[in-house]
Write a protein that holds these residues in place. Structure first.
Motif, PDB file in Angstrom:
ATOM      1  N   SER A   1      40.282  28.849  45.627  1.00 40.58           N
ATOM      2  CA  SER A   1      41.340  29.682  45.091  1.00 40.58           C
ATOM      3  C   SER A   1      41.289  30.121  44.054  1.00 40.58           C
ATOM      4  O   SER A   1      41.271  31.297  43.381  1.00 40.58           O
ATOM      5  CB  SER A   1      42.723  29.316  45.943  1.00 40.58           C
ATOM      6  N   THR A   2      41.206  29.068  43.178  1.00 40.68           N
ATOM      7  CA  THR A   2      41.402  29.309  41.400  1.00 40.68           C
ATOM      8  C   THR A   2      40.257  29.874  41.208  1.00 40.68           C
ATOM      9  O   THR A   2      40.323  30.760  40.253  1.00 40.68           O
ATOM     10  CB  THR A   2      41.403  27.701  40.888  1.00 40.68           C
ATOM     11  N   THR A   3      38.889  29.720  41.555  1.00 40.90           N
ATOM     12  CA  THR A   3      37.603  30.299  41.050  1.00 40.90           C
ATOM     13  C   THR A   3      37.702  31.763  41.532  1.00 40.90           C
ATOM     14  O   THR A   3      37.464  32.669  40.803  1.00 40.90           O
ATOM     15  CB  THR A   3      36.522  29.492  42.039  1.00 40.90           C
ATOM     16  N   PHE A   4      38.455  32.001  42.958  1.00 48.39           N
ATOM     17  CA  PHE A   4      38.284  33.511  43.056  1.00 48.39           C
ATOM     18  C   PHE A   4      39.351  34.191  42.256  1.00 48.39           C
ATOM     19  O   PHE A   4      39.279  35.433  41.852  1.00 48.39           O
ATOM     20  CB  PHE A   4      38.690  33.742  44.571  1.00 48.39           C
ATOM     21  N   ARG A   5      40.583  33.767  41.762  1.00 44.59           N
ATOM     22  CA  ARG A   5      41.513  34.359  41.108  1.00 44.59           C
ATOM     23  C   ARG A   5      41.195  34.531  39.690  1.00 44.59           C
ATOM     24  O   ARG A   5      41.057  35.560  39.172  1.00 44.59           O
ATOM     25  CB  ARG A   5      42.788  33.661  41.086  1.00 44.59           C
ATOM     26  N   THR A   6      40.261  33.617  39.083  1.00 43.35           N
ATOM     27  CA  THR A   6      39.606  33.480  38.075  1.00 43.35           C
ATOM     28  C   THR A   6      38.630  34.672  37.778  1.00 43.35           C
ATOM     29  O   THR A   6      38.739  35.515  36.897  1.00 43.35           O
ATOM     30  CB  THR A   6      39.018  32.165  37.496  1.00 43.35           C
ATOM     31  N   ALA A   7      37.857  34.962  38.922  1.00 42.88           N
ATOM     32  CA  ALA A   7      36.844  35.903  38.639  1.00 42.88           C
ATOM     33  C   ALA A   7      37.525  37.211  38.832  1.00 42.88           C
ATOM     34  O   ALA A   7      36.975  38.083  38.192  1.00 42.88           O
ATOM     35  CB  ALA A   7      35.896  35.518  39.997  1.00 42.88           C
ATOM     36  N   TRP A   8      38.322  37.352  39.754  1.00 44.53           N
ATOM     37  CA  TRP A   8      39.185  38.607  40.055  1.00 44.53           C
ATOM     38  C   TRP A   8      39.810  38.922  38.549  1.00 44.53           C
ATOM     39  O   TRP A   8      39.649  40.198  38.004  1.00 44.53           O
ATOM     40  CB  TRP A   8      40.158  38.441  41.074  1.00 44.53           C
ATOM     41  N   LEU A   9      40.520  37.997  37.990  1.00 49.34           N
ATOM     42  CA  LEU A   9      41.103  38.396  36.635  1.00 49.34           C
ATOM     43  C   LEU A   9      40.171  38.744  35.667  1.00 49.34           C
ATOM     44  O   LEU A   9      40.253  39.957  34.999  1.00 49.34           O
ATOM     45  CB  LEU A   9      41.727  37.288  36.174  1.00 49.34           C
ATOM     46  N   ILE A  10      38.868  38.317  35.560  1.00 44.95           N
ATOM     47  CA  ILE A  10      37.984  38.534  34.389  1.00 44.95           C
ATOM     48  C   ILE A  10      37.475  39.952  34.816  1.00 44.95           C
ATOM     49  O   ILE A  10      37.316  40.868  34.013  1.00 44.95           O
ATOM     50  CB  ILE A  10      36.929  37.541  34.879  1.00 44.95           C
ATOM     51  N   LEU A  11      37.143  40.327  36.190  1.00 44.53           N
ATOM     52  CA  LEU A  11      36.708  41.430  36.658  1.00 44.53           C
ATOM     53  C   LEU A  11      37.627  42.734  36.507  1.00 44.53           C
ATOM     54  O   LEU A  11      37.205  43.532  35.569  1.00 44.53           O
ATOM     55  CB  LEU A  11      36.583  41.717  38.051  1.00 44.53           C
ATOM     56  N   VAL A  12      38.959  42.497  36.589  1.00 44.83           N
ATOM     57  CA  VAL A  12      39.972  43.608  36.126  1.00 44.83           C
ATOM     58  C   VAL A  12      39.965  43.862  34.584  1.00 44.83           C
ATOM     59  O   VAL A  12      40.052  44.851  34.137  1.00 44.83           O
ATOM     60  CB  VAL A  12      41.349  43.312  36.851  1.00 44.83           C
ATOM     61  N   ALA A  13      40.024  42.665  33.828  1.00 37.93           N
ATOM     62  CA  ALA A  13      39.901  42.915  32.571  1.00 37.93           C
ATOM     63  C   ALA A  13      38.842  43.491  31.993  1.00 37.93           C
ATOM     64  O   ALA A  13      38.851  44.393  31.058  1.00 37.93           O
ATOM     65  CB  ALA A  13      40.290  41.517  31.799  1.00 37.93           C
ATOM     66  N   CYS A  14      37.822  43.309  32.469  1.00 35.85           N
ATOM     67  CA  CYS A  14      36.464  43.886  32.046  1.00 35.85           C
ATOM     68  C   CYS A  14      36.482  45.137  32.498  1.00 35.85           C
ATOM     69  O   CYS A  14      36.036  46.061  31.718  1.00 35.85           O
ATOM     70  CB  CYS A  14      35.188  42.967  32.428  1.00 35.85           C
ATOM     71  N   VAL A  15      36.826  45.684  33.571  1.00 37.83           N
ATOM     72  CA  VAL A  15      36.979  47.098  33.769  1.00 37.83           C
ATOM     73  C   VAL A  15      37.833  47.879  33.076  1.00 37.83           C
ATOM     74  O   VAL A  15      37.432  49.186  32.387  1.00 37.83           O
ATOM     75  CB  VAL A  15      37.324  47.393  35.499  1.00 37.83           C
ATOM     76  N   ALA A  16      38.956  47.378  32.558  1.00 37.84           N
ATOM     77  CA  ALA A  16      39.848  47.993  31.743  1.00 37.84           C
ATOM     78  C   ALA A  16      39.137  48.192  30.274  1.00 37.84           C
ATOM     79  O   ALA A  16      39.289  49.140  29.853  1.00 37.84           O
ATOM     80  CB  ALA A  16      41.224  47.110  31.726  1.00 37.84           C
ATOM     81  N   VAL A  17      38.756  47.146  29.856  1.00 36.41           N
ATOM     82  CA  VAL A  17      38.070  47.216  28.567  1.00 36.41           C
ATOM     83  C   VAL A  17      36.987  48.041  28.361  1.00 36.41           C
ATOM     84  O   VAL A  17      36.835  48.895  27.405  1.00 36.41           O
ATOM     85  CB  VAL A  17      37.792  45.838  27.799  1.00 36.41           C
ATOM     86  N   SER A  18      36.387  48.370  29.520  1.00 37.04           N
ATOM     87  CA  SER A  18      34.932  49.159  29.379  1.00 37.04           C
ATOM     88  C   SER A  18      35.549  50.474  29.516  1.00 37.04           C
ATOM     89  O   SER A  18      34.875  51.447  28.795  1.00 37.04           O
ATOM     90  CB  SER A  18      34.089  48.934  30.527  1.00 37.04           C
TER      91      SER A  18
END
Length: 536
Positions: A23-40
């Motif tokens: 569960s933590t791994t998924f939330r971590t990966a999802w947070l990274i994905l959302v943050a990277c989409v926003a900064v891109s």
């Protein structure tokens, strides 16, 4: 100064055991994905309009000065507001600030499709810049505060790689859109992307400083004015000249205000930026390295896009594709550089080596005549390897030495270093290119004037001025000559290219020399450890 494991760090590190590893791994990966989409999105928007500018100028009737500020207005506002925006995110919550920033960015982008004049378009870009300033520091601080400590280095590597390659993504997407659609499609894409990101932000967690002090209004106003003045001076210097009174006022006044900001912050109980963080050699070295990377990359982008489109004759889309070695190099080596720096306590080695390799690539562009693309692509790839190695460790050094409750401000320092480095690189490259071109083009301009003056003196003056203005102006003059003027068109193109390439190479030699000096300094100054010991 040392910032070690805080209670928040311990909680983050222990989280997998209490909530479940998967569960933590998924939330971590999802947070990274959302943050990277926003900064891109933010980084892509900095570069995208360079590709669309000719179409925008024709549609709106923008002058050269107005075209400059359609691009630079966004950058100016973004750079000036980063520090206060980062502090506001720490205080009120990074996710809410990210959401507000995305809304403002999206509205500013959407408004651009209904404007009728260049001035109105510039205003929409300023609005988008406000939103971007709220988005950019929030993305990185959400990652560093929300990702477990043992996965933080990988997360920062991914964020840094995406942020480093975002500009080329902007060139590419804009090039594809302009192949098939109106220039409005660029802003529609920005607005639609903003809506998507806004929806995604509802799925991630929030973080903030639980015990903030009083907000530093004086420091915020001083920092905004100082950075705005410096960035304005740097962006306008290639057009107005470095000795222009307004440029001197902005640059000198901005530096004085930066000094005043440092004094103000040292005397406040709750400063906007704890300037003592720069006494930490890892933090300071990371900030310098980030500035050097963007000094090189944006200076080189500025020069090579002109070469690819005006000398090689590439379309906007093909030019963006030609820069893909930068995407690959930065993306791959960002992961490697951060792993080596963290795993082997080798921050000094990785930063100095990365910047030195980037310097060699830029110097090679200045020395070797790239008459075919593979030569240019190879040298660009070398630059990308160096920047990739240094990019993630630099950001990790900044964020690891910033208290967890101030991650928004730490992120803003990282982003401000990027903006200042990019502005200096573009200003220096643009000034050297303009000065060198003007020195060498007079013979071609005189030839144009003499051959056309007998037919149409007014047209001859206009054509000669176009040739003198830039390589783009000379190419435009040559393309507008009638078929019987083909010989003259060839002479204009050859003369302008001959006047363009030597200063381009000179600019690369200067950029590369600055990078090499920076690499030597980092080899002496940077500590071995990513988290600097207390005695350094």
């Amino acid at each position: 100064m040392r910032v070690g494991r805080t209670p928040s760090d311990e909680k983050a590190a222990a989280e997998p055991e209490s909530t479940g590893e998967s569960s933590t791994t998924f939330r971590t990966a999802w947070l990274i994905l959302v943050a990277c989409v926003a900064v891109s999105l933010v980084v892509a928007a900095m570069a995208a309009l360079n590709t669309a500018l000719p179409d925008i100028a024709r549609a709106t009737g923008a002058t050269t000065g107005q075209m400059t500020w359609i691009i630079d207005g966004y950058t100016l506002v973004l750079a000036a507001l980063l520090l206060p925006a980062g502090a506001i995110g720490d205080r009120f919550g990074r996710r809410p600030i990210l959401m507000v920033g995305v809304i403002i960015f999206g509205l500013g982008s959407l408004a651009a499709i209904w404007v009728d004049s260049p001035t109105e378009l510039i205003i929409t870009r300023l609005i988008a810049g406000v939103g971007a300033a709220m988005i950019m520091p929030a993305t990185l601080s959400l990652i560093t505060a929300g990702v477990p400590r043992e996965k933080r280095a990988i997360a920062i590597s991914i964020w840094a790689g995406v942020a480093g390659a975002g500009a080329i993504l902007g060139f590419f997407v804009t090039g594809v859109l302009l192949e098939y659609f109106h220039w409005h499609s660029v802003f529609i894409t920005f607005a639609a992307s903003s809506l998507l990101i806004l929806l995604l932000t509802f799925t991630i967690g929030n973080s903030k400083d639980e015990h903030p002090g009083a907000f530093d209004i004086v420091g915020s106003l001083t920092s905004m004015t100082a950075i705005a003045a410096v960035v304005f001076g740097l962006l306008e210097a290639p057009h107005r000249g470095w000795t222009d009174p307004l440029i001197l006022l902005c640059l000198i006044g901005g530096v004085i205000l930066i000094g005043a900001f440092i004094l103000i912050e040292q005397r406040r109980e709750s400063p906007l930026l704890d300037v003592d963080l720069f006494r930490n050699r890892a933090f300071a070295a990371g900030s310098l390295s980030v500035g050097l990377q963007f000094f090189a990359s944006f200076g080189v982008f500025y020069l090579l896009l002109l070469q690819l489109q005006l000398v090689f004759g590439y379309s906007a889309l093909k030019s963006a594709v030609a820069l893909f070695p930068m995407v690959i190099g930065v993306g791959v080596f960002a992961m490697i550089g951060n792993w080596v720096a963290v795993r082997f306590d080798s921050l000094r080695f990785v930063l100095a080596t990365g910047i030195a390799i980037a310097a060699l690539g830029v110097l090679a562009i200045g020395i070797i005549d790239a008459d075919v693309y593979w030569k240019l692509g190879t040298m660009l790839g070398i630059c990308a390897v160096g920047i990739g190695l240094a990019t993630a460790p630099s950001t990790t050094a900044i964020m690891s030495n910033t208290p967890l409750e101030n991650q928004g401000v730490g992120s803003a320092v990282n982003d401000t270093a990027r903006e200042l480095g990019a502005a200096i690189g573009i200003a220096l490259a643009g000034s050297l290119l303009a000065a060198g071109y003007s020195k060498r083009i007079e013979g071609t301009a005189d030839l144009v004037h003499s051959q056309l003056s007998a037919v149409d003196p007014a047209a001859a003056d206009q054509a000669a001025d176009g040739v003198r203005s830039s390589l783009a102006g000379a190419v435009e003059v040559a393309s507008q000559l009638p078929p019987q003027g083909a010989a003259l068109a060839d002479q204009i193109t050859a003369g302008a290219t001959a006047a363009f390439m030597p200063p381009l190479q000179t600019a690369c030699l200067v950029l590369g020399s600055v990078l090499l000096a920076g690499a030597i300094f980092l080899g002496w100054f940077a500590p071995r450890e990513v988290i600097a010991p207390e005695d350094v």
